[in-house]
Design a protein around this motif. Structure first.
Motif, PDB file in Angstrom:
ATOM      1  N   VAL A 111      43.880  34.040  44.256  1.00  0.00           N
ATOM      2  CA  VAL A 111      45.088  34.849  44.396  1.00  0.00           C
ATOM      3  C   VAL A 111      45.731  34.977  43.022  1.00  0.00           C
ATOM      4  N   VAL A 266      45.212  47.548  44.401  1.00  0.00           N
ATOM      5  CA  VAL A 266      44.755  46.891  45.620  1.00  0.00           C
ATOM      6  C   VAL A 266      44.518  47.944  46.698  1.00  0.00           C
ATOM      7  N   THR A 270      47.270  46.192  51.682  1.00  0.00           N
ATOM      8  CA  THR A 270      46.680  44.852  51.629  1.00  0.00           C
ATOM      9  C   THR A 270      46.790  44.307  50.207  1.00  0.00           C
ATOM     10  N   PRO A 271      46.516  43.008  50.035  1.00  0.00           N
ATOM     11  CA  PRO A 271      46.458  42.443  48.676  1.00  0.00           C
ATOM     12  C   PRO A 271      45.034  42.393  48.127  1.00  0.00           C
ATOM     13  N   LYS A 272      44.091  43.100  48.734  1.00  0.00           N
ATOM     14  CA  LYS A 272      42.681  43.022  48.354  1.00  0.00           C
ATOM     15  C   LYS A 272      42.393  43.852  47.107  1.00  0.00           C
ATOM     16  N   THR A 273      41.823  43.218  46.100  1.00  0.00           N
ATOM     17  CA  THR A 273      41.379  43.945  44.910  1.00  0.00           C
ATOM     18  C   THR A 273      39.957  44.454  45.145  1.00  0.00           C
ATOM     19  N   PHE A 279      42.508  38.431  45.329  1.00  0.00           N
ATOM     20  CA  PHE A 279      43.680  39.081  45.902  1.00  0.00           C
ATOM     21  C   PHE A 279      44.815  39.098  44.881  1.00  0.00           C
ATOM     22  N   ALA A 302      48.121  37.522  51.177  1.00  0.00           N
ATOM     23  CA  ALA A 302      46.979  37.129  50.354  1.00  0.00           C
ATOM     24  C   ALA A 302      46.323  35.864  50.890  1.00  0.00           C
ATOM     25  N   ASP A 305      44.458  36.689  54.154  1.00  0.00           N
ATOM     26  CA  ASP A 305      43.212  37.404  53.876  1.00  0.00           C
ATOM     27  C   ASP A 305      42.191  36.493  53.199  1.00  0.00           C
TER      28      ASP A 305
END
Length: 333
Positions: A111, A266, A270-273, A279, A302, A305
């Protein structure tokens, strides 16, 4: 030098990082937080915090961050006094980071919560009067200037939005811009220029912030005309520097996608890279809201996920992670 291994590695220690740690620890991911140069983030240089949910009375920013940190430690987070200077994301999970101390940190999920810092003018008196009349966040501090004279310094979207917001609290708002035209979007310019409680000082720069940090705070701004060089003075009770923010993403250049401002990109909502298992949460990816409560919410997202990501991984005896096969795939083989 030592190596520290964890299921969840968190870089950064503001509301996003600490919230990710709290949720990560409760999910038995045994998180490690590498706190960086400014443990607690921007709230450690904020005095009165009146808009964080759960506190009827005003609380102090440093105290709030200490409480978040203590809560994260209480549920099982390890805090490291170190600053990450190198990261390796190229080979996927597990992810490797190296601290200024020489220690190595390895996490199955990562994260990024390194935050952002407001850009400052660097003018005399600015630092001394910070929190005593000088601020970089109207949403955070505008409430304290109800019925008072305030100024906003800048000419982009942020400055115009801050000036418009401040009219909720003050009927005497001045926008100070060093040029003779604004860079903000046209619709925002129209709202600003047509607002009865906002005046604009064109071609002016702030030479210094004047006042007594120990008694009364900011009293006025010393200005210089950028065209003819003449000096002038503007009496104000509050001044908001709105010339942008700098996300702390230098470490990830060339390793993760960013927008033109350097904020990590992202997946929407969401916090997804782009890299599975990595994240981003808080101000490092948010140039719109930039509030402690939204950063904390993203930290929570984060961690949740990351937990789902780890549930789909298998770690082999060499410490390498790979996607777990489903029961259907195993049966087919």
């Amino acid at each position: 030098m030592a190596t520290h291994r964890t299921k969840l590695l968190i870089i950064g220690s503001g509301p996003a990082g600490y919230s990710a740690a709290i949720y990560g620890a409760r999910a038995m991911m045994e998180p490690i937080v590498v706190q960086g140069l400014q443990p607690g983030g921007q709230l450690t240089i904020t005095t009165d915090v009146e808009n964080y949910p759960g506190f009827r009375d005003v609380v102090q920013g440093p105290w709030l961050m200490e409480e978040m940190k203590a809560q994260a430690e209480h549920v099982g987070t390890r805090m490291m006094w170190d600053t990450i200077v190198e990261v390796d994301l190229a080979n996927g999970s597990p992810f490797r980071a190296v601290g200024d101390s020489g220690d190595e940190y390895i996490g199955d999920a990562l994260v990024i919560a390194t935050g952002a810092q407001a850009k400052w003018l660097g003018a005399p008196g600015e630092q001394e009067l910070g929190g005593k009349g000088v601020s970089a966040c109207a949403t955070c501090d505008g409430f304290f200037y109800r019925g008072k004279r305030v100024a906003v310094i800048g000419g982009g979207n942020t400055a115009v939005e801050e000036a418009l917001y401040l009219t909720n609290h003050s009927d005497d708002v001045t926008l100070i811009h060093r040029r003779d035209s604004l860079r903000a979007e046209k619709i925002l310019q129209e709202r600003l220029l047509n607002h009865p409680n906002i005046s604009v000082l064109w071609n002016k720069e702030v030479e210094s912030f004047a006042g007594d940090p120990l008694a009364g705070g900011l009293t006025h701004l010393n200005l210089r005309d950028t065209v003819d060089g003449s000096a002038s003075e503007l009496k104000v009770d509050g001044a908001f520097v709105a010339i942008g923010h700098s996300p702390a993403t230098e470490l990830f250049k060339g390793k993760l996608p960013m927008d033109d401002g350097g904020y990590l990109l992202v997946e929407p909502g969401t916090p997804k890279t782009e890299v599975p298992g990595v994240f981003a949460a808080g101000d490092v990816t948010d140039h719109v809201y930039r509030q402690a409560v939204t950063a904390a919410g993203m930290g929570c997202m984060a961690a949740l996920d990351a937990e789902r990501f780890l549930a789909n991984l298998e770690i082999d005896t060499d410490g390498h992670a790979h996607a777990a096969e489903s029961a259907e795939q195993e049966a087919a083989e």
